[in-house]
Design a protein around this motif. Structure first.
Motif, mmCIF file in Angstrom:
data_model
loop_
_atom_site.group_PDB
_atom_site.id
_atom_site.type_symbol
_atom_site.label_atom_id
_atom_site.label_comp_id
_atom_site.label_asym_id
_atom_site.label_seq_id
_atom_site.Cartn_x
_atom_site.Cartn_y
_atom_site.Cartn_z
ATOM 1 N N LEU A 21 36.190 45.791 35.870
ATOM 2 C CA LEU A 21 36.437 44.625 35.026
ATOM 3 C C LEU A 21 35.748 44.761 33.670
ATOM 4 O O LEU A 21 36.206 44.199 32.670
ATOM 5 C CB LEU A 21 35.953 43.359 35.746
ATOM 6 C CG LEU A 21 36.425 42.011 35.217
ATOM 7 C CD1 LEU A 21 37.940 41.936 35.220
ATOM 8 C CD2 LEU A 21 35.842 40.881 36.055
ATOM 9 N N VAL A 34 34.397 31.077 32.853
ATOM 10 C CA VAL A 34 35.185 31.772 33.864
ATOM 11 C C VAL A 34 35.968 30.711 34.619
ATOM 12 O O VAL A 34 35.388 29.767 35.164
ATOM 13 C CB VAL A 34 34.288 32.584 34.810
ATOM 14 C CG1 VAL A 34 35.122 33.300 35.855
ATOM 15 C CG2 VAL A 34 33.447 33.586 34.024
ATOM 16 N N ARG A 85 40.334 38.057 29.392
ATOM 17 C CA ARG A 85 40.450 39.023 30.482
ATOM 18 C C ARG A 85 40.944 38.285 31.717
ATOM 19 O O ARG A 85 40.634 37.105 31.916
ATOM 20 C CB ARG A 85 39.116 39.716 30.768
ATOM 21 C CG ARG A 85 38.700 40.651 29.635
ATOM 22 C CD ARG A 85 37.444 41.424 29.948
ATOM 23 N NE ARG A 85 37.104 42.249 28.772
ATOM 24 C CZ ARG A 85 36.854 43.548 28.842
ATOM 25 N NH1 ARG A 85 36.920 44.184 29.987
ATOM 26 N NH2 ARG A 85 36.555 44.216 27.748
ATOM 27 N N TYR A 88 31.998 36.437 28.199
ATOM 28 C CA TYR A 88 32.746 35.275 28.669
ATOM 29 C C TYR A 88 32.082 34.000 28.156
ATOM 30 O O TYR A 88 31.758 33.095 28.928
ATOM 31 C CB TYR A 88 32.825 35.289 30.198
ATOM 32 C CG TYR A 88 33.406 36.580 30.737
ATOM 33 C CD1 TYR A 88 32.711 37.358 31.652
ATOM 34 C CD2 TYR A 88 34.647 37.023 30.282
ATOM 35 C CE1 TYR A 88 33.233 38.546 32.123
ATOM 36 C CE2 TYR A 88 35.178 38.203 30.741
ATOM 37 C CZ TYR A 88 34.475 38.971 31.657
ATOM 38 O OH TYR A 88 35.005 40.141 32.115
ATOM 39 N N ARG A 110 41.174 44.857 30.747
ATOM 40 C CA ARG A 110 41.437 43.448 30.449
ATOM 41 C C ARG A 110 42.260 42.770 31.534
ATOM 42 O O ARG A 110 42.313 41.540 31.584
ATOM 43 C CB ARG A 110 42.157 43.323 29.108
ATOM 44 C CG ARG A 110 41.291 43.744 27.918
ATOM 45 C CD ARG A 110 41.984 43.427 26.615
ATOM 46 N NE ARG A 110 42.271 42.007 26.512
ATOM 47 C CZ ARG A 110 43.324 41.495 25.883
ATOM 48 N NH1 ARG A 110 44.194 42.304 25.296
ATOM 49 N NH2 ARG A 110 43.515 40.191 25.830
ATOM 50 N N LEU A 141 37.194 34.641 31.056
ATOM 51 C CA LEU A 141 37.794 35.349 32.192
ATOM 52 C C LEU A 141 38.624 34.347 32.983
ATOM 53 O O LEU A 141 38.124 33.292 33.375
ATOM 54 C CB LEU A 141 36.709 35.950 33.085
ATOM 55 C CG LEU A 141 37.192 36.608 34.386
ATOM 56 C CD1 LEU A 141 38.070 37.825 34.082
ATOM 57 C CD2 LEU A 141 36.005 37.013 35.262
#
Length: 731
Positions: free
Chosen positions: A35, A86, A160, A82, A39, A132
Motif C-alpha cells: 500500500l 481513512v 489511495r 492520509y 495507489r 485512503l
C-alpha cells in the motif's frame, strides 16, 4: 463561483475491532508495504477467508493506530500521507448501480443538496485531498465500481484505494494481494480463541489438541469456517464435530466441478453448519437473507414469522443463530441490531430461492419498511424526532431495498411513490435532498399504460415532496412543474390535503424567489387549507414560519415574531425540534432588528445546535449567516468575518447561494460591509479565509461560544489555521 459540497470534518469512519486479530501478522506487514507503493491495492480471495478483516486492520494501521483499532501504537502508515483520513465504504448491500455513487458519498460523510451528479460531487471533494478509501464487498457491481474508482483515482492524485473482494477490479495500475487461508498455527489460534470466547470453560488439552488440529486442516484454515466450528464447540466436543463433518462431507461439498478446493471447503463449512441447524434455524436463516445490512428483532419477527415459525419463537431462534456465529449483534444509535455476514446471507438466499418463497418474503420486507416509514413520519412530530432520524439512518439500506421492490412491478409503482413521499422528513430534514430527488424522480417516471387513478393520492404526495426538494435545491423549474401537477390533480380528485401541500410549497418557492407578496398570499392560503383539513404537523408549522419570514422581510417584524412565538410554543409542547429551529431563526432576526443582540445570539445558538444535530445544512448555514451579523453588531468584526468565511463552502453543498434571494442575502451583505469597514479589505479577507478552513464541528463549537465567557471561540482564543490545513468542504 463553483459550488462545492460540505463535509463534517473527521479523520475517518473505521469501525472498532470487537475481537482479536490473529494469525495474519505477516500478511498485514506485506500488505502495508504494498500500500505504500501503490495507489490501488485489491485483496482477493474466497468468501470467508478474511479479506475484509485484513483490509480493515491494514487501514487502522495506516491511520496511525494498531491493527486492532486501539490507537495505542504509531502504526506503520503515514498520517501525513492520509491527512484527510481513512474511510470505509461498505458496498455489499448495494445492488443498484445508480446508488453506488450515493453510497461512496455517504461513506465519506458528504451531504450535497445541489442538482449536480453525485460523481461530480465525489470528484470535486476528493480533488486535492490525501486520504485512503477502503472499498469492501463490490463483487455484485464490479464493473461499475472499477469504472468509478478509476475515474476518481485519475482525477485525485492524493487518493489511495484499498479494495477487498472475491475478484480483481481490472483497473490499470491495480496491485493484487491474494489472501490464502490461514497457516496451521494461525488457524488453531483462531479456532481456540473463538471457542474460548463462546465458552469460557473451553480449554485445549493433550486429548483434544490433535482433534482440533485435524479440524483446522479439514476446514482448510478458512476463518469463516473456523468461526462457525468454534460456535459449535459450545455444544459439541471436537470429536463430535469431526464425526458430524465426516458424515456430511460428501453431501455438502457442493462446489462447481473444477473449482479450487478451498471454494468447496467454504461451501462445506457453511453447508455443514446449515445441516447442523434445527429446521426452525434453517428456515429463519433463509428468510433473514432478504434484509440488507442491519435489522432489528421487530423487523425479523414481522417479515420471517408464519405458521411454520411462530412469532414468539423468533427471538429464541435468533439467539441460536447468534450462538452459532451466523448472526452478529451490534450496538448502534438506533438500538440493538443484527447483521448477517454476506457469505452466510448469500447461502441463505440460495435456499430461499430454492424454496420458491423469495418473492413473498421480499414483499413482506417491503411492507414492513413501508409501515416503518409511516410511523416514523408520524413520530417526526413528537419528542422522538432525533430517534427517528437515527432509526431511518440505520434502516436506509433496507428502505432502499423496499423502494427497489416497489419499482420492480409497474402495478406497485404507487407503493414506491407513497414510500418516497413519506420519507420527506428525512430527505429535507436530515441532509438527504439529492438521494430523495433520485427516488422521487424514479417513482414518478411515466409508465406505459399506467392507470393508477385509485392510487392518485400516493402520486400527489410524491409530487409535492418533489416540488419541496427541488425548491430547496434551487431548481425552480422542476419544483413549479411538480407543484402545479400536484395542485391540478388535487383539485380534480378533491384531495384537500394534497392541495394544501401544493399551495404551501408554491409559497415556499415564491419565498426563496423574493416574491414576498406572492409568498404571503400562498402561505396564508395554505394555512387556511391545512386548518380546514384538520392537518397539524411539522409541515404545517413550517408553513407558518415561512409566512413569518415573508412578513419579516417586508418589515412586519412584530407580526412575524407573534407567529413564530406561537410555533415555538407548539413545538415545545409536542417535543418538535426541527421546525422550532427555523422559528428561532425568525425570532433572532426580529431581536437583532430591535437591537437585542444578546437574545439574538441565544436564539441562534440553539438554532445552530439543532440544525447540526439533524445535518440540516439549509437551516445551519442560514443561522450562521445571521449569527455573523449579530457578531459584528456586538463589535467583533474579526469573528464575524470568520463566520462569514465558514458559511461560504456550506452553500456549495446546499445549492444556489442564499437561493439567489436578495432578502436572504441582505444580512450577509450588511455584515460584510460593516466588518470590511472595520477591518479593511486585507484583514477581512484573512479572517474569512480562516473561517473557510473550519470543519462543521469546529464551526458549531465556535458559534456556540458566548462573548464574555472565559477563553475564546472553539477551545480558546481564535487561532490561525494549522499550517498545511486545507479548506474542509464536502457535503
Amino acid at each position: 463561483m463553483r459550488q462545492r459540497p460540505f463535509r463534517i470534518r473527521t479523520r475517518g469512519n473505521l469501525p472498532s475491532e470487537l475481537s482479536g486479530f490473529v494469525g495474519r501478522g505477516g500478511e498485514l506487514a506485506r500488505l502495508g508495504r504494498l500500500l505504500d507503493s501503490a495507489r490501488l491495492v485489491t485483496v482477493t480471495g474466497v468468501g470467508g477467508v478474511g479479506k475484509s478483516r485484513l483490509a480493515l486492520a491494514a487501514a487502522r494501521a495506516a491511520a496511525g493506530g494498531t491493527p486492532d483499532g486501539s490507537g495505542e501504537g504509531s502504526g506503520w502508515g503515514s498520517q501525513e500521507r492520509y491527512f484527510d483520513g481513512v474511510w470505509l465504504a461498505e458496498l455489499s448491500s448495494v445492488r443498484d448501480p445508480a446508488l453506488l455513487e450515493f453510497t461512496l458519498a455517504e461513506a465519506l460523510g458528504l451531504t450535497d443538496h445541489t442538482t449536480r451528479p453525485p460523481r461530480t460531487v465525489l470528484a470535486e471533494h476528493l480533488a486535492g485531498r490525501r486520504l485512503l478509501l477502503v472499498v469492501d464487498g463490490f463483487e455484485q457491481l464490479v464493473e461499475e465500481t472499477a469504472e468509478l474508482l478509476a475515474e476518481l483515482l485519475r482525477r485525485s492524485p492524493g487518493l489511495r484505494v484499498l479494495a477487498a473482494g472475491r475478484r480483481t477490479l481490472g483497473v490499470e495500475g491495480e496491485q493484487v494481494f491474494p489472501l490464502a487461508p490461514l497457516e496451521p498455527a494461525g488457524a488453531l489460534e483462531l479456532l481456540v480463541g473463538r471457542a474460548a470466547a463462546a465458552d469460557p470453560a473451553f480449554a485445549v488439552t493433550e486429548a483434544n489438541r490433535p482433534l482440533l488440529i485435524e479440524l483446522c486442516a479439514r476446514l482448510d484454515g478458512i476463518p469463516l469456517a473456523l468461526e462457525l466450528a468454534a460456535g459449535r464447540l459450545r455444544a459439541l466436543s471436537p470429536a463430535q464435530v469431526l464425526a458430524r463433518l465426516e458424515d456430511r462431507f460428501a453431501l455438502l461439498t457442493g462446489g462447481a466441478r473444477g473449482a479450487a478446493p478451498r471454494h468447496r471447503a467454504l461451501r462445506t463449512a457453511i453447508g455443514w453448519s446449515h445441516e447442523l441447524c434445527a429446521p426452525a434455524e434453517r428456515l429463519l436463516w433463509a428468510r433473514l437473507s432478504v434484509f440488507a445490512g442491519q435489522f432489528d428483532l421487530d423487523a425479523a419477527e414481522y417479515v420471517c414469522a408464519g405458521p411454520d415459525l411462530p412469532v414468539d419463537s423468533v427471538l429464541d431462534v435468533v439467539g441460536e443463530l447468534l450462538a452459532q456465529s451466523l448472526l452478529v449483534r451490534e450496538e448502534t444509535p438506533a438500538g440493538v441490531r443484527y447483521r448477517m455476514l454476506e457469505t452466510v446471507r448469500l447461502y441463505g438466499a440460495g435456499w430461499l430461492e430454492s424454496q420458491g418463497d423469495a418473492t413473498r418474503l421480499r414483499r413482506r420486507h417491503r411492507d414492513w419498511y413501508m409501515g416503518l416509514a409511516t410511523w416514523c413520519e408520524l413520530d417526526w412530530f413528537s419528542p422522538r424526532q432525533q430517534e427517528v432520524a437515527a432509526l431511518v439512518e440505520a434502516e436506509l439500506p433496507n428502505l432502499r431495498l423496499a423502494l427497489e421492490c416497489c419499482l420492480d412491478e409497474p402495478e406497485e409503482l404507487h407503493l414506491g411513490q407513497y414510500l418516497a413521499g413519506t420519507l420527506w422528513f428525512y430527505w429535507a430534514g436530515c441532509g438527504r435532498l439529492t438521494e430523495g430527488r433520485h427516488w422521487l424522480d424514479r417513482t414518478l417516471e411515466p409508465v406505459p399504460g399506467d392507470g393508477q387513478d385509485e392510487y392518485e393520492g400516493s402520486r400527489l404526495k410524491a409530487l409535492w415532496v418533489l416540488g419541496y426538494v427541488a425548491a430547496l435545491q434551487g431548481d425552480a423549474v422542476a419544483s413549479m412543474s411538480a407543484l402545479h401537477e400536484c395542485r391540478d390533480g388535487a383539485q380534480r380528485t378533491g384531495n384537500r390535503v394534497a392541495a394544501a401541500y401544493a399551495v404551501h410549497r408554491m409559497g415556499c418557492l415564491a419565498l426563496v424567489s423574493d416574491d414576498m407578496a406572492r409568498a404571503g398570499e400562498l402561505l396564508g392560503s395554505a394555512l387556511d387549507l391545512y386548518r380546514e383539513a384538520g392537518e397539524l404537523n411539522s409541515n404545517v408549522l413550517m408553513c407558518q414560519v415561512e409566512l413569518a419570514m415573508a412578513m419579516a422581510f417586508r418589515g412586519e417584524l412584530a407580526g412575524a415574531a407573534t407567529l413564530c412565538e406561537e410555533v415555538r410554543e407548539i413545538c415545545e409542547d409536542r417535543g418538535e425540534l426541527w421546525t422550532k429551529a427555523y422559528a428561532l431563526y425568525v425570532l433572532a432576526y426580529a431581536a437583532l432588528d430591535a437591537g437585542d443582540t444578546a437574545s439574538a445570539r441565544r436564539l441562534l445558538t440553539e438554532c445552530v445546535t439543532v440544525n447540526h444535530a439533524f445535518r440540516d445544512l439549509v437551516g445551519l448555514v442560514l443561522a450562521v449567516e445571521l449569527l455573523a451579523l449579530v457578531t459584528v453588531s456586538e463589535g467583533r468584526p474579526s469573528e464575524a468575518a470568520v463566520l462569514q468565511g465558514a458559511a461560504e463552502p456550506m452553500w456549495g453543498g446546499v445549492g444556489l447561494r442564499l437561493f439567489g434571494s436578495g432578502y436572504f442575502n441582505a444580512p450577509r451583505l450588511m455584515c460584510q460591509e460593516r466588518a470590511g469597514e472595520a477591518l479593511g479589505p486585507e484583514r477581512y479577507a484573512a479572517h474569512a479565509a480562516e473561517g473557510r478552513q473550519l470543519s462543521v464541528d469546529a464551526l458549531v463549537l465556535r458559534a456556540r461560544w458566548v462573548p464574555g465567557r472565559e477563553g475564546g471561540p472553539r477551545t480558546g482564543k481564535p487561532a490561525a489555521p494549522r499550517r498545511g490545513r486545507r479548506v474542509d468542504t464536502s457535503l
